[in-house]
Enzyme design. Structure first.
Site, PDB file in Angstrom:
ATOM      1  N   SER A 136      42.993   0.609  16.852  1.00  0.00           N
ATOM      2  CA  SER A 136      44.125   0.615  17.789  1.00  0.00           C
ATOM      3  C   SER A 136      44.116   1.895  18.598  1.00  0.00           C
ATOM      4  O   SER A 136      43.637   2.935  18.123  1.00  0.00           O
ATOM      5  CB  SER A 136      45.438   0.517  17.026  1.00  0.00           C
ATOM      6  OG  SER A 136      46.524   0.740  17.897  1.00  0.00           O
ATOM      7  N   TYR A 149      50.941   4.744  10.669  1.00  0.00           N
ATOM      8  CA  TYR A 149      50.030   3.690  11.131  1.00  0.00           C
ATOM      9  C   TYR A 149      48.899   4.298  11.956  1.00  0.00           C
ATOM     10  O   TYR A 149      47.713   4.018  11.743  1.00  0.00           O
ATOM     11  CB  TYR A 149      50.847   2.690  11.956  1.00  0.00           C
ATOM     12  CG  TYR A 149      50.070   1.607  12.681  1.00  0.00           C
ATOM     13  CD1 TYR A 149      49.577   0.499  12.002  1.00  0.00           C
ATOM     14  CD2 TYR A 149      49.868   1.680  14.067  1.00  0.00           C
ATOM     15  CE1 TYR A 149      48.896  -0.509  12.679  1.00  0.00           C
ATOM     16  CE2 TYR A 149      49.193   0.669  14.746  1.00  0.00           C
ATOM     17  CZ  TYR A 149      48.704  -0.424  14.056  1.00  0.00           C
ATOM     18  OH  TYR A 149      48.041  -1.410  14.726  1.00  0.00           O
TER      19      TYR A 149
HETATM   20  N1  LIG Z   1      49.748  -6.336  17.913  1.00  0.00           N
HETATM   21  C1  LIG Z   1      49.421  -5.179  18.447  1.00  0.00           C
HETATM   22  O1  LIG Z   1      50.101  -4.689  19.371  1.00  0.00           O
HETATM   23  C2  LIG Z   1      48.195  -4.470  17.986  1.00  0.00           C
HETATM   24  C3  LIG Z   1      47.767  -3.380  18.742  1.00  0.00           C
HETATM   25  C4  LIG Z   1      46.622  -2.720  18.350  1.00  0.00           C
HETATM   26  C5  LIG Z   1      45.947  -3.113  17.217  1.00  0.00           C
HETATM   27  N2  LIG Z   1      46.414  -4.166  16.475  1.00  0.00           N
HETATM   28  C6  LIG Z   1      45.666  -4.525  15.275  1.00  0.00           C
HETATM   29  O2  LIG Z   1      45.169  -5.830  15.385  1.00  0.00           O
HETATM   30  C7  LIG Z   1      44.967  -6.363  14.076  1.00  0.00           C
HETATM   31  C8  LIG Z   1      45.587  -7.753  14.010  1.00  0.00           C
HETATM   32  O3  LIG Z   1      46.994  -7.618  14.125  1.00  0.00           O
HETATM   33  P1  LIG Z   1      47.972  -8.674  14.760  1.00  0.00           P
HETATM   34  O4  LIG Z   1      48.611  -8.031  15.915  1.00  0.00           O
HETATM   35  O5  LIG Z   1      47.278  -9.947  14.963  1.00  0.00           O
HETATM   36  O6  LIG Z   1      49.119  -8.738  13.672  1.00  0.00           O
HETATM   37  P2  LIG Z   1      49.258  -9.497  12.295  1.00  0.00           P
HETATM   38  O7  LIG Z   1      49.407 -10.936  12.562  1.00  0.00           O
HETATM   39  O8  LIG Z   1      50.333  -8.803  11.564  1.00  0.00           O
HETATM   40  O9  LIG Z   1      47.857  -9.266  11.601  1.00  0.00           O
HETATM   41  C9  LIG Z   1      47.591  -8.416  10.560  1.00  0.00           C
HETATM   42  C10 LIG Z   1      46.839  -9.214   9.521  1.00  0.00           C
HETATM   43  O10 LIG Z   1      46.323  -8.360   8.518  1.00  0.00           O
HETATM   44  C11 LIG Z   1      46.387  -9.073   7.320  1.00  0.00           C
HETATM   45  N3  LIG Z   1      46.377  -8.211   6.157  1.00  0.00           N
HETATM   46  C12 LIG Z   1      47.139  -7.115   5.920  1.00  0.00           C
HETATM   47  N4  LIG Z   1      46.841  -6.630   4.726  1.00  0.00           N
HETATM   48  C13 LIG Z   1      45.889  -7.428   4.190  1.00  0.00           C
HETATM   49  C14 LIG Z   1      45.177  -7.443   2.982  1.00  0.00           C
HETATM   50  N5  LIG Z   1      45.400  -6.521   2.057  1.00  0.00           N
HETATM   51  N6  LIG Z   1      44.268  -8.399   2.762  1.00  0.00           N
HETATM   52  C15 LIG Z   1      44.038  -9.360   3.680  1.00  0.00           C
HETATM   53  N7  LIG Z   1      44.675  -9.396   4.848  1.00  0.00           N
HETATM   54  C16 LIG Z   1      45.598  -8.439   5.096  1.00  0.00           C
HETATM   55  C17 LIG Z   1      47.709  -9.791   7.381  1.00  0.00           C
HETATM   56  O11 LIG Z   1      47.644 -10.862   6.486  1.00  0.00           O
HETATM   57  P3  LIG Z   1      48.961 -11.596   5.892  1.00  0.00           P
HETATM   58  O12 LIG Z   1      49.285 -12.640   6.908  1.00  0.00           O
HETATM   59  O13 LIG Z   1      48.510 -12.151   4.595  1.00  0.00           O
HETATM   60  O14 LIG Z   1      50.030 -10.560   5.776  1.00  0.00           O
HETATM   61  C18 LIG Z   1      47.749 -10.214   8.829  1.00  0.00           C
HETATM   62  O15 LIG Z   1      47.217 -11.505   9.012  1.00  0.00           O
HETATM   63  C19 LIG Z   1      45.606  -5.392  13.117  1.00  0.00           C
HETATM   64  O16 LIG Z   1      44.606  -4.579  12.559  1.00  0.00           O
HETATM   65  C20 LIG Z   1      46.475  -4.560  14.019  1.00  0.00           C
HETATM   66  O17 LIG Z   1      46.699  -3.268  13.496  1.00  0.00           O
HETATM   67  C21 LIG Z   1      47.514  -4.861  16.850  1.00  0.00           C
END
Ligand SMILES: NC(=O)c1ccc[n+]([C@@H]2O[C@H](COP(=O)([O-])OP(=O)(O)OC[C@H]3O[C@@H](n4cnc5c(N)ncnc54)[C@H](OP(=O)(O)O)[C@@H]3O)[C@@H](O)[C@H]2O)c1
Ligand SMILES: Cc1cc2nc3c(=O)[nH]c(=O)nc-3n(C[C@H](O)[C@H](O)[C@H](O)COP(=O)(O)OP(=O)(O)OC[C@H]3O[C@@H](n4cnc5c(N)ncnc54)[C@H](O)[C@@H]3O)c2cc1C
Lengths: 246, 446
Positions: A136, A149
């Site tokens: 990120s 974070y």
């Molecule tokens: N949304 C943003 O603005 C943004 C910006 C920059 C970077 N990101 C990054 O993009 C990635 C995807 O995020 P997203 O926005 O799509 O949000 P999200 O839907 O909250 O995705 C995060 C995922 O990580 C999984 N996770 C967390 N801990 C885990 C574990 N111990 N084992 C297996 N899975 C685990 C969660 O699974 P569960 O469903 O089981 O909880 C969830 O599906 C993340 O790394 C996030 O930090 C997001």
């Protein structure tokens, strides 16, 4: 037949979008996540829409002891492994509760780094493969409002950079993806600036292109590269007083 | 958990518009929770023209329930969630030789919306409406329970929900039948019809064609009243394609997309430009080759090529009028509707005439006869004209299409269609009226 692509954190909006993008290009898909059976509808959808095979795999990135067994359960090793694992947590809670902070740090840094490391070892042995870490822009500079974070993402970014350099002569490539704001479950309900906010599909397209073109570090909307250059160039004493620093 | 947020809501005609709370649930459980406040309506892709998909109290946007779940290549049965777009079904299954059995004039509708409005296509005279190809639906009722309904089990719920405009519950999933096709091409025939009588004759003569529709020059008057291009079509067989396409019958050339991101000034669409457009279309159509092969997208969805075309009418939006008339009164009724329109000189870019086959249903729109659809910019003259068109429809025993309506009076609906009263009573008795209500259902007292 094209390489299988494995998405760690397959339930995430970004992970699912990545899965659709690679499936659309004809790659068989594997999705790894906690409570994998819940995702059957999405699995069937990916398989039906793109006429490819798709499978679900139970996976908890925090279950350190089980990681090796999980990685070894894939034979052959997937051609591309994308980690979308992450957790935003709650900054205020992390400040007063070390257990909560540890969960954010481990979920964004330790757990995805360790899983990708084990896949790296297997890819190295066969002499090819691509690893993608979704980090990120929050890892580019610590801000008052989300440094727990952000620092974990900084650790992940540095880990990916080191891994890439270690593997540079092995045929294994490592891509670091740094999205800015993305409209997903993670950010639902937040007021995000529309011009700076990407859709999960845009992130997926950036991941797909970065893999095809062997890019090392990619930002998701081009403007984020510029924004982060500016943010990173502000001296700390001044940054401390700005609104962005907060 | 998705929560309600207030946003500006409108249908495809962008009239009426008003802010209202909308949530985008991701799961069945979330929907059950969100239903609790009552006054809820489900929304698909917002392609109904008026206020059918605007909740009385709040709106559930179902586009996140967009997964295809199973496909049986023997029977052509697809099981999918309600938010899946028809266009996505085509993208996934046309390459394997399947096409929707019934499609409206845009592929940007959800399966839920297609079932709730029981939409019709150009093959209604042969196959009936969308509902005829729905094997079962899963519906969430007022208590948040999920009920599977089909012609065999929960048959009443099934019958009321197909065509029930979201007022009987939230459609969550459906099993629909696809049609096996040999190619992505349609063999099209264009028949210029210099008057309404000729157009109707052409329809009756073309009863064998799977698809038929007429584009009416609704500004033509006198003896030319109702002059039309009647366009028929059938799925082309692979063997009928030019040799270069025979080896890849499901591939069609890629097209450029136009889009209209800004509101056109209302003046761009005055009577003169509409008249010029209509005259030109008629001239071109007469000269066009009578028989040709045309790709599925251009044949079924010419308007989809211009994304956001609804903005051509400017910020005030536009209104559709669509009625169905019984066969016996069709000719006089259509003539009266068209002369009233021509006299008003209001112009309508799109005037579409279509023959309906027989249909028995609880509350769906189609009935044996003809259906005419017109559109007009939203202004005071249009509202007055539409009142007159309503009156003509009533005089000829016709009925109105709720998926197009934005302003019909409750009294007109109830006079036109005694089923409305039965529908309302059924909703009261089942306790559905508090749980499910749209701006339209309140206006029309449903
Ligand atoms: N949304 C943003 O603005 C943004 C910006 C920059 C970077 N990101 C990054 O993009 C990635 C995807 O995020 P997203 O926005 O799509 O949000 P999200 O839907 O909250 O995705 C995060 C995922 O990580 C999984 N996770 C967390 N801990 C885990 C574990 N111990 N084992 C297996 N899975 C685990 C969660 O699974 P569960 O469903 O089981 O909880 C969830 O599906 C993340 O790394 C996030 O930090 C997001
Ligand atoms: C260019 C164009 C051409 C068209 N051509 C035709 C045509 O040829 N034939 C025809 O019949 N129609 C036609 N229509 C109308 C369109 O097919 C219908 O309005 C259809 O219902 C729109 O589907 P939607 O998913 O956008 O639903 P919306 O417009 O969002 O909703 C329409 C109705 O369906 C209900 N609904 C939606 N999803 C659900 C659900 N999951 N559960 C319960 N209720 C639900 C809503 O409450 C509302 O009453 C056309 C529309 C356009 C814009």
């Amino acid at each position: 037949m094209k390489d299988t692509v494995l998405v760690l954190g397959g339930r995430s909006d970004i992970g699912l979008a990545v899965a659709h993008r690679f499936a659309a290009a004809g790659h068989p898909m594997a999705l790894a996540l906690r409570n994998a059976e819940d995702l059957e509808a999405a699995r069937a959808d990916i398989a039906l829409r793109h006429d490819i095979q798709a499978s679900l795999h139970e996976f908890d990135a925090l279950d350190t002891g089980a990681l090796r067994g999980f990685v070894e359960s894939f034979d052959p090793v997937p051609g591309v492994v994308v980690s979308a694992v992450g957790a935003m947590g709650d900054q205020a809670e992390s400040e007063c509760d070390p257990t909560a902070a540890a969960l954010v740090m481990r979920s964004n840094y330790e757990a995805p780094s360790q899983a990708l490391e084990l896949f790296a070892g297997r890819m190295e042995a066969q002499g090819h493969g691509t690893l993608v870490g979704i980090s990120s822009v929050a890892g580019d500079r610590g801000r008052a409002s989300n440094y727990v974070y952000g620092s974990a993402k900084a650790g992940f970014t540095a880990y990916l950079s080191g891994l890439r350099n270690r593997l540079s002569q092995t045929g294994v490539h490592v891509v670091t993806v740094k999205p800015g704001f993305v409209a997903t479950r993670m950010t639902e309900g937040m007021d995000l600036p529309a011009a700076l906010t990407a859709t999960p599909d845009e992130v997926a397209e950036a991941v797909f292109r970065a893999v095809e073109r062997h890019r090392c570090v990619v930002y998701v909307k081009p403007i984020w590269w510029a924004v982060m250059r500016v943010i990173c160039s502000i001296p700390e004493p001044i940054f401390r007083k700005t609104r962005i620093g907060a | 958990m998705s929560a309600f947020r207030t946003v500006e809501l409108a249908g495809w005609g962008r009239y009426p518009r008003r802010p209202g709370p909308v949530a985008h649930p991701r799961s069945v459980d979330e929907i059950a929770t969100l239903l609790q406040g009552g006054g809820i309506i489900a929304r698909g892709n917002g392609r109904a023209y008026g206020d059918s998909a605007m909740g009385a109290a709040a709106t559930l946007d179902l586009r996140r329930l967009d997964r295809m779940l199973a496909f049986d290549a023997q029977s052509g049965q697809l099981v999918a969630e309600a938010g899946v777009l028809l266009g996505d079904v085509i993208a996934a299954f046309l390459p394997q030789g399947w096409f929707p059995q019934v499609t409206p004039g845009t592929k940007f509708v959800t399966l839920g919306g297609a079932i709730a409005a029981d939409v019709h296509g150009k093959n209604h005279h042969r196959d009936g409406s969308f509902g005829a190809f729905v094997d079962w639906i899963d519906v969430m009722n007022a208590d948040g329970k999920v009920v599977r309904a089909s012609r065999e089990e929960q048959a009443d719920l099934f019958a009321w929900t197909v065509g029930g405009m979201g007022l009987t519950g939230v459609i969550l999933r459906a099993a629909i039948r696809l049609r096996p096709v040999e190619s992505a091409w349609i063999a099209q025939q264009t028949i210029p019809a210099p008057s309404l009588r000729h157009a109707m004759d052409a329809f009756e003569a073309a009863d064998d064609a799977l698809y038929s529709v007429a584009w009416v020059d609704c500004l033509a008057k006198g003896p030319a009243l109702g002059r039309s291009l009647v366009i028929t079509g059938d799925h082309a067989r692979a063997a009928d394609l030019p040799t270069q396409y025979q080896s890849k019958p499901f591939e069609t050339p890629r097209k450029r997309r136009l889009s209209l991101p800004f509101d056109a000034p209302a003046a761009a669409l005055n009577g003169l430009s509409v008249r010029a457009f209509n005259a030109l279309y008629w001239k071109r159509g007469q000269r066009a080759p009578r028989h040709r092969l045309i790709d599925w997208d251009s044949y079924f969805y010419p308007l989809d090529a211009i994304l956001g075309w609804n903005r051509i009418y400017g910020r005030r939006g536009f209104l559709q009028f669509q009625c169905a008339l019984p066969l016996e009164t069709s000719e006089t009724g259509l003539a009266a509707l068209l002369s009233e329109t021509a006299k008003a000189g209001q112009g309508s870019f799109l005037a579409v005439l279509k023959r309906f086959g027989a249909q028995e249903s609880r509350f769906s729109f189609p009935m044996a006869g003809y259906t005419l659809a017109l559109d007009f910019p939203a202004n005071a003259r249009t509202f007055a004209l539409l009142d007159r068109l309503d009156a003509i429809t009533l005089d000829h025993g016709g009925r109105f299409y709720l998926a197009k309506d934005a302003r019909l009076a409750a009294s007109s609906l109830h006079r036109a269609d005694p089923r409305a009263e039965t529908f309302r009573n059924m909703r009261r008795e089942a306790g559905l009226d508090r749980a499910f209500a749209s701006a339209q259902s309140e206006r029309l007292i449903l």
